[in-house]
Enzyme design. Structure first.
Site, PDB file in Angstrom:
ATOM      1  N   LYS A 194       0.851  -1.204   0.000  1.00  0.00           N
ATOM      2  CA  LYS A 194       0.000   0.000   0.000  1.00  0.00           C
ATOM      3  C   LYS A 194       0.887   1.254   0.000  1.00  0.00           C
ATOM      4  O   LYS A 194       1.952   1.242  -0.612  1.00  0.00           O
ATOM      5  CB  LYS A 194      -0.983  -0.047   1.165  1.00  0.00           C
ATOM      6  CG  LYS A 194      -1.787  -1.355   1.155  1.00  0.00           C
ATOM      7  CD  LYS A 194      -2.992  -1.344   2.037  1.00  0.00           C
ATOM      8  CE  LYS A 194      -3.713  -2.674   1.926  1.00  0.00           C
ATOM      9  NZ  LYS A 194      -4.961  -2.723   2.686  1.00  0.00           N
ATOM     10  N   HIS A 210      -8.112  -2.754  -6.473  1.00  0.00           N
ATOM     11  CA  HIS A 210      -8.139  -2.886  -5.008  1.00  0.00           C
ATOM     12  C   HIS A 210      -9.288  -2.043  -4.447  1.00  0.00           C
ATOM     13  O   HIS A 210      -9.595  -0.969  -4.981  1.00  0.00           O
ATOM     14  CB  HIS A 210      -6.802  -2.435  -4.409  1.00  0.00           C
ATOM     15  CG  HIS A 210      -6.674  -2.824  -2.977  1.00  0.00           C
ATOM     16  ND1 HIS A 210      -7.270  -2.098  -1.973  1.00  0.00           N
ATOM     17  CD2 HIS A 210      -6.086  -3.883  -2.378  1.00  0.00           C
ATOM     18  CE1 HIS A 210      -7.024  -2.689  -0.812  1.00  0.00           C
ATOM     19  NE2 HIS A 210      -6.311  -3.779  -1.033  1.00  0.00           N
ATOM     20  N   GLU A 253     -11.161 -10.001  -1.555  1.00  0.00           N
ATOM     21  CA  GLU A 253     -10.864  -9.270  -0.326  1.00  0.00           C
ATOM     22  C   GLU A 253     -12.141  -8.580   0.157  1.00  0.00           C
ATOM     23  O   GLU A 253     -12.483  -7.496  -0.343  1.00  0.00           O
ATOM     24  CB  GLU A 253      -9.800  -8.195  -0.585  1.00  0.00           C
ATOM     25  CG  GLU A 253      -8.490  -8.740  -1.100  1.00  0.00           C
ATOM     26  CD  GLU A 253      -7.352  -7.754  -0.855  1.00  0.00           C
ATOM     27  OE1 GLU A 253      -6.483  -8.072  -0.042  1.00  0.00           O
ATOM     28  OE2 GLU A 253      -7.349  -6.668  -1.436  1.00  0.00           O
TER      29      GLU A 253
HETATM   30  P1  13P Z   1      -4.616  -6.354   5.513  1.00  0.00           P
HETATM   31  O1  13P Z   1      -3.863  -7.660   5.379  1.00  0.00           O
HETATM   32  O2  13P Z   1      -3.825  -5.284   6.187  1.00  0.00           O
HETATM   33  O3  13P Z   1      -5.969  -6.567   6.101  1.00  0.00           O
HETATM   34  O4  13P Z   1      -4.846  -5.806   4.014  1.00  0.00           O
HETATM   35  C1  13P Z   1      -5.370  -6.647   3.059  1.00  0.00           C
HETATM   36  C2  13P Z   1      -5.276  -5.977   1.746  1.00  0.00           C
HETATM   37  O5  13P Z   1      -5.990  -5.015   1.459  1.00  0.00           O
HETATM   38  C3  13P Z   1      -4.275  -6.483   0.784  1.00  0.00           C
HETATM   39  O6  13P Z   1      -4.474  -5.967  -0.489  1.00  0.00           O
END
Ligand code: 13P
Length: 250
Positions: free
Chosen positions: A11, A96, A166
């Site tokens: 990120k 995402h 996700e």
């Molecule tokens: P986390 O593992 O911090 O919950 O994030 C997941 C994510 O958005 C991966 O792209």
């Protein structure tokens, strides 16, 4: 047999010094014959730099590519798939939920980005997932089916495309769906891929789970039917926890 993929999405984390240290830690731990594929997706500011480090056994990818089909031109702030490739990356994420949420990206935009990546020879991870409101109103399966149908380009293959489920409410919250819920969604996604690309491709395409994956829950999640790996945010920012999750693949 689908080889599992352990993917880290850094990120918007990674000033040069931090990225250098994290990448060095991860690349030092990686070995050529790991029983899983591994991918790291640093932010754009350090992507080229990370991709230029020796990274045998680990793929390097971007977190996004531009929507325009042009590889260059008057698109201020955008970075094209061609530019990502030029930096030395071979993969990219698209769609995402943070892009959808903060940048208004629709399924149509995500599909165009996925196609741009594929056309440039990148392997693309298309992210999908329902919001809490959609989950609570019983719409999760319907939403991820529609996202799959509307985001996966006809040019996708099991080699150039991966899907990451996700659930938005599980990202960064410490909450995870039950294994039964994960199994239900992943089966629905595979079924929907089959409708778009045929059963042979659907059987081979990897479907990752993402959202609060940690070393403590990795084994349980990675053992769910149709879960072919994990897309990890927070726990991918330390080599130890990233590899502890990968260790769950045996
Ligand atoms: P986390 O593992 O911090 O919950 O994030 C997941 C994510 O958005 C991966 O792209």
């Amino acid at each position: 047999m689908r080889k599992k993929l352990i993917a880290g999405n850094w990120k918007m984390n990674g000033l040069k010094a931090d990225a250098k240290a994290l990448a060095a830690d991860i690349f030092a731990k990686a070995t050529p014959n790991m029983p899983f594929d591994m991918l790291v997706c640093p932010p754009m500011n350090v992507l080229g730099f990370v991709a230029e480090l020796p990274h045998s056994g680990v793929f390097v990818g971007a977190q996004d590519v531009a929507e325009t089909i042009k590889s260059n031109g008057a698109f201020t702030g955008d970075v094209s798939a061609a530019m990502v490739k030029d930096l030395g990356a071979t993969w990219t994420l698209v769609g995402h939920s943070e892009r959808r949420q903060y940048h208004g990206e629709t399924n149509a935009i995500v599909k165009q980005k996925a196609l741009n990546a594929i056309n440039e020879g990148l392997t693309v991870v298309i992210c999908i997932g329902e919001t809490l409101a959609e989950r609570e109103t019983g719409k999760a399966v319907e939403v991820v089916r529609a996202q799959t149908r509307e985001c996966v380009p006809n040019e996708a293959t099991a080699e150039n495309c991966v899907i990451a489920y996700e659930p938005v409410w599980a990202i960064g919250t410490g909450k995870v769906p039950t294994t039964a819920d994960v199994a239900e969604i992943h089966a629905a996604v595979r079924d929907e891929i089959a409708k778009v690309l045929g059963t042979e491709t659907a059987d081979k395409m990897r479907i990752l789970y993402g959202g609060s994956v940690k070393p403590e829950n990795a084994k349980e999640l990675l053992n769910v039917e149709n879960v072919d790996g994990a897309l990890i945010g927070g726990a991918s920012l330390k080599a130890d926890s990233f590899f502890a999750i990968a260790e769950a693949v045996k």
